[in-house]
Scaffold this active site. Structure first.
Site, PDB file in Angstrom:
ATOM      1  N   GLY A 161      11.186  -7.283 -11.295  1.00 19.49           N
ATOM      2  CA  GLY A 161      11.613  -7.756  -9.815  1.00 19.49           C
ATOM      3  C   GLY A 161      12.346  -9.713 -10.290  1.00 19.49           C
ATOM      4  O   GLY A 161      12.926 -10.053  -9.136  1.00 19.49           O
TER       5      GLY A 161
ATOM      6  N   ASP B  72      15.610  18.778   7.839  1.00 20.71           N
ATOM      7  CA  ASP B  72      16.586  19.395   8.296  1.00 20.71           C
ATOM      8  C   ASP B  72      17.722  18.001   8.738  1.00 20.71           C
ATOM      9  O   ASP B  72      18.780  18.045   8.636  1.00 20.71           O
ATOM     10  CB  ASP B  72      17.157  19.761   9.689  1.00 20.71           C
ATOM     11  CG  ASP B  72      16.613  21.737   9.055  1.00 20.71           C
ATOM     12  OD1 ASP B  72      16.144  21.537   7.423  1.00 20.71           O
ATOM     13  OD2 ASP B  72      16.471  22.263   9.960  1.00 20.71           O
TER      14      ASP B  72
END
Length: 793
Positions: free
Chosen positions: A583, A174
């Site tokens: 990358g 939550d």
């Protein structure tokens, strides 16, 4: 591990002298509701604990296991936490325990700990679990006295175990704990919600439907708030900010306006604890009946329930939990009798330690404010990140009538530059809608600077960007072309379309392009307008920003693939996988992906390595094959070394491992750039672009003189980046010195500090700089004001 040969002696000594765990026992437990990522935290605590020489114990079934003792408290080994990283829930079990709430229960628990000399507890759970741990610590000396009186332990044992140290990590989907930016499990729960929303969107588009979705959050609306931002929901209900009386009419009016605007789908998100101004629950069924009664729309309810707790943890949660697990062990080793029980957490991307009870108190104050209907106060207490999500949602969700908009005569252009990155579209949508709300006319430039000089520029309206948040790639089109050779034509297009400000969303080319435009201001007045860049690239290689839009989605793609590859190896023993990541020269994806996937070794350009390191890594894996963990994972950044190619590394490992293990290789390629954006990238892109447009509005007003916009100071060509804990506007000209242009990377990169942590978790001896670990801070109620150049995330 590149560079994993013996480190300099002085570094190692400094580390062990300060933080030896010899003679100490640490126990780790998970308590309360489960959350994805708890296992990564348990794994990090166990491995870091063993690494510093401490004994580490699992306490199975939370506090219940501590009270029951016996086989519930078991010593952990290095191998016993293998294969845990990718598993959701908690492997060591969690339970609600009524007995621990009684004095007798805590007395039994203390007895069980003292028998094993455990005086360091690492508790992973919600505020109830952590409050219980704090009470246990406060009672500790009294409990020991009782045990001595009852003859269950002797004086010597009481003396030896006289202090109990506690460090908490918050595991709660939550995100309802104050003082922390993100709790373990929140990001993964958002992934589950967004997966469902994306799936619903495709079916609902076919039928013109309205969907009401209930997400978890009995007392906290974070999941509802962020998922509403991430999917562009029409309406959201959260407990901290109930809708004003008469919301039923406002909502129905908005839904019908959206439908009239050719929007085929309406989404309403409800937190399970949603209430109105009079503390009356707002349920999904009530909303459904209302929409059917007032509008006659075909409406369905979906209650997500425990789906949100399930599934594998996201890359973000694994990294968060791993970093916090290591930090928790450091905090326990540094604790003294006077240090308060603390919670380790991240704020921005920095580790912090906060007094546990200050956080618990503030969390309880939120509930109190809500009970007393002080809703603004409740939102403020939730923290700046929560406030920003709420204000950004409000900005983007409601389209004002033209008569309500501020009267601005400015034209603002938005464009994407460089390679596509997931989250770019969310950023464009946010920029367009905030720009329109601020009264500007918004223009979209297609295909980067190439489209700019060719005149591919057209006005873009509110409805044109509907449904963009969940789309991958770049809907505007993007190219790597730099503006340098076409400055005259671009200036001409700015003049033709009367563009007064420019927002560039993109990667390294966007940064170089902005430098070229700002450098040409002396020659062309047209470039004397406010210009701002928002970094969006999977490589995360932009100076001035710790994170770029798109890199989180790429990390999840790498982590998912590594999980599948590891799973395929579980059937065939003694196998090592060599995986090449994207990358460019930046090792961010390889390093952080390696940390999230549990890699044994990661090769990157920023940390040079030679044949001796490769040899040491092969030997390390040979030793590993003698244990019960008979598989290996090696990540290699695509440009880490021009001679030690992926093929070379694969052939070397194959030859050297002959008879011990066999090898497979995998080049991940463009799948790292594709796919639907992760909730983090949608949310980050949305918030950053909104801040950028607000900066543009301010700067336009300041630079409007004598009937025209003229901005040529260096602070009017900026990059908006995340630096440690805040979003900061930095002049691009000042970032030039921080850039290695040849290799297209910043000269200093914060994530390199995560490499020793990754090596430790892969069982390499290394020096670990503890100076960057979190310091104990206090939970602040009074926050510094946002300035022109910086804002909270």
């Amino acid at each position: 591990m590149a560079g994993a040969a013996a480190p300099k002696r002085q570094d190692t000594r400094k580390f062990f002298e300060n933080l030896s765990g010899a003679g100490k026992s640490i126990a780790v437990l998970t308590s309360g509701g489960d959350a994805q990522g708890m296992n990564a935290a348990v794994r990090a605590v166990v491995r870091m604990g063993i690494y510093v020489g401490a004994k580490v114990y699992f306490i199975h079934e939370g506090y219940q296991g501590m009270v029951d003792g016996g086989d519930n408290i078991k010593e952990a080994t290095w191998e016993s936490v293998s294969s845990m990283l990718q598993v959701g829930g908690t492997v060591i079990g969690s339970a609600r325990c009524k007995e621990f709430r009684t004095h007798e229960g805590r007395l039994k628990a203390a007895h069980n700990l003292v028998q094993r000399s455990i005086t360091n507890l690492c508790v992973i759970g919600g505020d109830g679990s952590l409050t219980g741990a704090n009470l246990f610590r406060e009672e500790w000396s009294g409990l020991l006295s009782e045990l001595v009186q009852q003859g269950l332990i002797d004086e010597e044992a009481a003396q030896k175990n006289s202090e109990l140290h506690i460090v908490g990590m918050v595991g709660s989907i939550d995100n309802d704990f104050c003082g922390t930016d993100m709790t373990i499990g929140t990001d993964s729960a958002l992934h589950r919600i967004i997966e469902v929303v994306d799936a619903i969107m495709t079916t609902a588009q076919s039928h013109q439907r309205t969907f009401v979705l209930e997400v978890m959050g009995r007392h906290c609306g974070y999941l509802a708030m962020v998922s509403a931002l991430a999917c562009g929901a029409d309406w959201v209900f959260i407990p901290e900010m109930p809708p004003e009386d008469g919301w039923e009419d406002s909502m129905c009016q908005k839904l019908s306006e959206n439908r009239a605007d050719k929007k085929r789908l309406n989404i309403i998100i409800v937190a399970e604890g949603a209430i109105d101004q009079h503390n009356k629950a707002i349920t999904p069924d009530y909303i459904k009946d209302l929409v059917i009664r007032c509008l006659g729309f075909d409406t369905r309810v979906t209650i997500l329930g425990h789906v949100q707790r399930g599934g594998t943890p996201s890359a973000f949660d694994r990294i968060l939990a791993s970093r916090m697990g290591v930090e928790a062990v450091l905090a326990l080793l540094e604790a003294s009798a006077n240090t308060p029980a603390c919670v380790v957490s991240l704020v921005g991307n920095q580790a912090v330690r906060l007094p546990l009870m200050e956080c618990v108190q503030m969390t309880q104050e939120v509930q109190k404010a809500m009970d007393e209907k002080k809703f603004d106060e409740a939102v403020r207490l939730r923290g700046r990140s929560f406030e920003n999500n709420l204000s950004t949602y409000r900005l983007l969700s409601y389209r004002k009538a033209d008569s309500e908009l501020p009267n601005s005569t400015f034209n603002v252009a938005v464009m994407n530059v460089g390679a596509p990155a997931a989250g770019m579209n969310a950023a464009v949508r946010s920029a367009v809608r905030v720009g329109i709300t601020e009264g500007h006319k918004m223009f979209a430039v297609s295909d980067g600077f190439e489209g700019f000089y060719k005149g591919q520029i057209k006005e873009i309206k509110w409805g044109d960007v509907g449904g963009w948040t969940g789309q991958g790639g770049s809907l505007l089109g993007t190219k790597r072309t730099l503006p340098g050779k076409h400055l005259e034509k671009i200036a001409e297009q700015i003049r033709i379309h009367n563009i007064n400000a420019l927002l560039v969303i993109g990667g390294f080319e966007a940064y170089v392009g902005l430098l070229e435009l700002s450098a040409a201001r002396d020659k062309y007045d047209e470039f004397c307008v406010p210009m701002v860049m928002v970094p969006a690239t999977v490589s995360n290689n932009i100076p001035g920003s710790d994170l770029s839009i798109g890199s989180d989605t790429a990390l999840n793609a790498i982590t998912d693939t590594c999980d599948r590859i590891k799973q395929s190896a579980s059937g065939t023993k003694r196998r090592v996988f060599i995986i090449e990541t994207m990358g460019g020269y930046c090792g961010y994806l390889a390093t952080v992906g390696g940390l999230a996937a549990g890699a044994d070794t990661v090769y990157i350009y920023e940390e040079p390595f030679d044949i001796r390191d490769l040899q040491a890594n092969v030997e390390h894996l040979t030793q590993k094959m003698k244990t019960s963990i008979q598989r290996g994972l090696v990540l290699r950044n695509e440009n880490c070394n021009e001679n030690f190619t992926t093929d070379f590394v694969y052939q070397l490992y194959t030859e050297e491992g002959r008879g011990v293990f066999d090898c497979r290789k995998n080049i991940l390629g463009h799948m790292q750039q594709g796919g639907a954006p992760s909730p983090f990238d949608r949310n980050f892109g949305t918030k950053v672009a909104a801040k950028a447009i607000q900066w543009i509005t301010r700067t336009l007003k300041e630079s409007y003189k004598g009937g025209r916009v003229f901005a040529n100071s260096e602070d009017t060509a900026c990059l908006l980046g995340m630096r440690r804990r805040a979003l900061v506007f930095q002049p691009v000209s000042q970032l030039r010195d921080e850039t290695d242009f040849v290799h297209r990377i910043p000269k200093e990169q914060w994530w390199l500090k995560l490499r020793p942590l990754m090596k430790i978790l892969a069982k390499y001896k290394t020096s670990y700089d503890v100076s960057d670990s979190g310091q104990l801070e206090h939970v602040s109620r009074i926050r510094p004001k946002e300035t022109k150049t910086s804002a909270a995330i």
